[in-house]
Every structure is written in structure tokens, then in C-alpha cells.
Design an enzyme around this catalytic site. Sequence first.
Site, PDB file in Angstrom:
ATOM      1  CB  SER A   1       6.139 -26.605 -32.765  1.00  0.00           C
ATOM      2  OG  SER A   1       5.577 -25.891 -31.358  1.00  0.00           O
TER       3      SER A   1
ATOM      4  CE1 TYR B   1       5.438 -23.636 -36.110  1.00  0.00           C
ATOM      5  CE2 TYR B   1       4.299 -23.546 -34.050  1.00  0.00           C
ATOM      6  CZ  TYR B   1       5.669 -23.133 -34.518  1.00  0.00           C
ATOM      7  OH  TYR B   1       6.852 -23.805 -34.732  1.00  0.00           O
TER       8      TYR B   1
HETATM    9  N1  LIG Z   1      12.825 -21.846 -32.282  1.00  0.00           N
HETATM   10  C1  LIG Z   1      11.407 -22.003 -31.471  1.00  0.00           C
HETATM   11  O1  LIG Z   1      10.850 -21.872 -30.484  1.00  0.00           O
HETATM   12  C2  LIG Z   1      10.788 -23.929 -31.743  1.00  0.00           C
HETATM   13  C3  LIG Z   1       9.785 -24.329 -30.485  1.00  0.00           C
HETATM   14  C4  LIG Z   1       9.479 -24.712 -31.390  1.00  0.00           C
HETATM   15  C5  LIG Z   1       9.376 -25.660 -32.419  1.00  0.00           C
HETATM   16  N2  LIG Z   1      10.665 -24.973 -33.937  1.00  0.00           N
HETATM   17  C6  LIG Z   1      10.902 -25.318 -34.454  1.00  0.00           C
HETATM   18  O2  LIG Z   1      11.699 -25.410 -35.201  1.00  0.00           O
HETATM   19  C7  LIG Z   1      12.251 -25.857 -36.128  1.00  0.00           C
HETATM   20  C8  LIG Z   1      13.177 -24.344 -36.508  1.00  0.00           C
HETATM   21  O3  LIG Z   1      13.165 -23.898 -36.429  1.00  0.00           O
HETATM   22  P1  LIG Z   1      13.885 -22.613 -35.688  1.00  0.00           P
HETATM   23  O4  LIG Z   1      14.378 -22.244 -34.013  1.00  0.00           O
HETATM   24  O5  LIG Z   1      15.669 -23.131 -35.630  1.00  0.00           O
HETATM   25  O6  LIG Z   1      13.592 -20.910 -36.793  1.00  0.00           O
HETATM   26  P2  LIG Z   1      14.630 -20.617 -37.559  1.00  0.00           P
HETATM   27  O7  LIG Z   1      15.741 -19.826 -37.259  1.00  0.00           O
HETATM   28  O8  LIG Z   1      13.457 -19.370 -38.399  1.00  0.00           O
HETATM   29  O9  LIG Z   1      14.948 -21.677 -38.938  1.00  0.00           O
HETATM   30  C9  LIG Z   1      13.822 -21.812 -39.969  1.00  0.00           C
HETATM   31  C10 LIG Z   1      14.905 -22.574 -40.954  1.00  0.00           C
HETATM   32  O10 LIG Z   1      14.329 -23.026 -41.864  1.00  0.00           O
HETATM   33  C11 LIG Z   1      14.488 -22.720 -43.070  1.00  0.00           C
HETATM   34  N3  LIG Z   1      13.989 -22.320 -43.858  1.00  0.00           N
HETATM   35  C12 LIG Z   1      12.387 -21.250 -43.900  1.00  0.00           C
HETATM   36  N4  LIG Z   1      11.833 -21.290 -44.910  1.00  0.00           N
HETATM   37  C13 LIG Z   1      12.410 -22.291 -46.134  1.00  0.00           C
HETATM   38  C14 LIG Z   1      12.090 -22.357 -47.598  1.00  0.00           C
HETATM   39  N5  LIG Z   1      11.446 -22.416 -47.827  1.00  0.00           N
HETATM   40  N6  LIG Z   1      13.131 -23.759 -47.996  1.00  0.00           N
HETATM   41  C15 LIG Z   1      13.935 -23.950 -47.390  1.00  0.00           C
HETATM   42  N7  LIG Z   1      14.127 -23.675 -46.144  1.00  0.00           N
HETATM   43  C16 LIG Z   1      13.665 -23.078 -45.553  1.00  0.00           C
HETATM   44  C17 LIG Z   1      15.135 -21.501 -43.249  1.00  0.00           C
HETATM   45  O11 LIG Z   1      16.163 -21.202 -43.794  1.00  0.00           O
HETATM   46  P3  LIG Z   1      16.952 -19.998 -44.475  1.00  0.00           P
HETATM   47  O12 LIG Z   1      15.954 -19.222 -44.051  1.00  0.00           O
HETATM   48  O13 LIG Z   1      18.212 -20.749 -44.513  1.00  0.00           O
HETATM   49  O14 LIG Z   1      16.245 -20.097 -46.144  1.00  0.00           O
HETATM   50  C18 LIG Z   1      15.961 -21.732 -41.639  1.00  0.00           C
HETATM   51  O15 LIG Z   1      16.925 -22.918 -41.836  1.00  0.00           O
HETATM   52  C19 LIG Z   1      10.380 -25.242 -36.970  1.00  0.00           C
HETATM   53  O16 LIG Z   1      10.397 -26.522 -37.548  1.00  0.00           O
HETATM   54  C20 LIG Z   1      10.119 -24.634 -36.130  1.00  0.00           C
HETATM   55  O17 LIG Z   1       8.958 -25.203 -36.135  1.00  0.00           O
HETATM   56  C21 LIG Z   1      10.909 -23.796 -33.246  1.00  0.00           C
END
Ligand SMILES: NC(=O)c1ccc[n+]([C@@H]2O[C@H](COP(=O)([O-])OP(=O)(O)OC[C@H]3O[C@@H](n4cnc5c(N)ncnc54)[C@H](OP(=O)(O)O)[C@@H]3O)[C@@H](O)[C@H]2O)c1
Length: 263
Positions: free
Chosen positions: A132, A145
Amino acid sequence: MKVAGATALVTGASGGLGQAIARRLAAAGASLILSGRRASVLDALAGELGATVAAADLADADSVRALAAAHADVDILVANAGLPASGVLDSFTEEQIDRALLVNLRAPIMLAHAIAPAMVARGAGHIVIMSSLSGKAPAAGSSIYSATKFGLRGFAGALRAELHGTGVGVSAIFPGFIRDAGMFEDANVTLPRGTGTKSPEHVARAVVRAIERNRGEIGVAPIPLKLGATISGIAPELAAAVTRKAGGDEIAAQFQAGQLDKR
Ligand SMILES: NC(=O)c1ccc[n+]([C@@H]2O[C@H](COP(=O)([O-])OP(=O)(O)OC[C@H]3O[C@@H](n4cnc5c(N)ncnc54)[C@H](OP(=O)(O)O)[C@@H]3O)[C@@H](O)[C@H]2O)c1
């Protein structure tokens, strides 16, 4: 390496970015193994993409081990699952800190540890680590984070250096604020006027580019945000002062309130 014809394990495939990454990899010709905890979301996506589901709780070391053992022969690992872990340090319980470290940092390391040897033996493979911009630029309300995302940056860069010449590539992706789906969108945060965002599709395309062109690091954010992260690396005090002036504490409070349910 080429995505077409490869097998890819994608963690966090039930989430906003993971779904876009899975769709893009499938469109590029990969066979997918989709991981996450919410089996119903994974099943629906797997039906759409002709993929396999491998549900796992990445906060549980045995689950991580079992997931890696069952899919140790994949060509591509996209370690994308993550928790937002936002909020000031003293708002966290010890258990919440542990979960963030386990899911965001330990699980990608253990998956890479288990899966990379077979890639090296075959002389081909790629590991994508989802960091990130918070892995380059620290800000108030992101101590946990940022600890995980800075950790992932170091891990990915060092592993890439270790595997240089083996045919196995390692990439880190650095998204900024991603609109439309995912943890930022879900948090309902109002950013200062003029702060740009990118889409999940931009992140997904960056993942494919990272694999096919073997890029070490790719940022997915508008240029001013990328520049801010670079300045933060060179002049952290200056960057922190600018962020404070731009209302960083207020934004941090919004993230904390909007993402409490994801701890
Ligand atoms: N969205 C942004 O703006 C942004 C920016 C920078 C970086 N990121 C990074 O991108 C990645 C994806 O984020 P996102 O935005 O798609 O978030 P999200 O929609 O909240 O999705 C998070 C994912 O992580 C999984 N997860 C969470 N806890 C878990 C656990 N205990 N075991 C297995 N899986 C788990 C969730 O699966 P379940 O809910 O099915 O368990 C879900 O598939 C993350 O690493 C995040 O830090 C996102």
C-alpha cells in the site's frame, strides 16, 4: 512470465481488489484458485470464472500451512488479503494487533516460504505482494497497518533480490485510495478536495503487468500521491507536516470509525 496458461492462487479474492484481480487474471488466461473466508462470495466468483475455491482463515497458522500445502505447485501467488487495521494505537486490543500482523504480514511470508521452493525448482514463477502507499508513507492512525505494509515492502524487495537469477520474480504493489470497491470505498471517508483515486481495475492491471514484465514495485495512485510517498521517504518530517496541514488527523479519525468492523 506469461499469465496465459499459468495457475494462480489469489488470497483476499472475496474482497474488492481481489475480485478485480481474479477477473483480470482469468481474462488473461490463468487458471485460478480463489482464497478468502467468505465461501459464498468465493463460490459465486468461482462459478463465473471457472475457478477453484480454497477457503482459509489467514489469521490461523494451521490454515495458512494447509492452504500452502494444497497449492504448493502454483505458478503465481498473489498475496492480496489484508485488514485495514486503521486507528490510533491505543484503540487496539492486543488480539486485534496480533490478527493484523498475522493476516497482513505473517501469512504472505509463510505462503511465499512454502510456495517459492517449487517455483525455483521449476525455474519459473511469480509472487505478487499487496502492500500500500501506507507501506511507503506513514500517517497518523496507520501505525499497525503501516507496520505491516512497510514490512511487506521490505520482504518483497529482499526476496526478489534473493531469487534473482532463479526465474522466479517478486513484485510489490502500492495502491493509494481505490474507489468503487474494497476497504477504502467501504469506509465512506471524505478525502480533501482534489485527492485522486484509482479503480480496482487499475490495481488488477498492475498485477498482470508486474507478473508479465517482472517489475519489482508498481504504485497505483495519481502522480501527486506517488510523489508525496517518495518525498516521505526522503524528508519524512516535511511530508508529515504537509499531511497534518491537509487535515490528516481528521481523515485518520474517519478511517478509524469507518473500518472498525474489519478488525
Ligand atoms: N482498497 C484500497 O484502497 C487499498 C489501498 C491500498 C492497499 N490495499 C490492500 O489491498 C488488499 C485488498 O484490499 P481490499 O480493498 O480488497 O479490501 P477488502 O475488500 O476489505 O478485502 C479484504 C480481503 O482480505 C480477506 N481477509 C481478511 N481477513 C482475512 C482472514 N483472516 N483470512 C483470510 N482472508 C482474509 C477478505 O476475505 P474474507 O472477508 O472473505 O475473509 C477479503 O477478501 C489489502 O491487502 C489492502 O491492504 C487496498
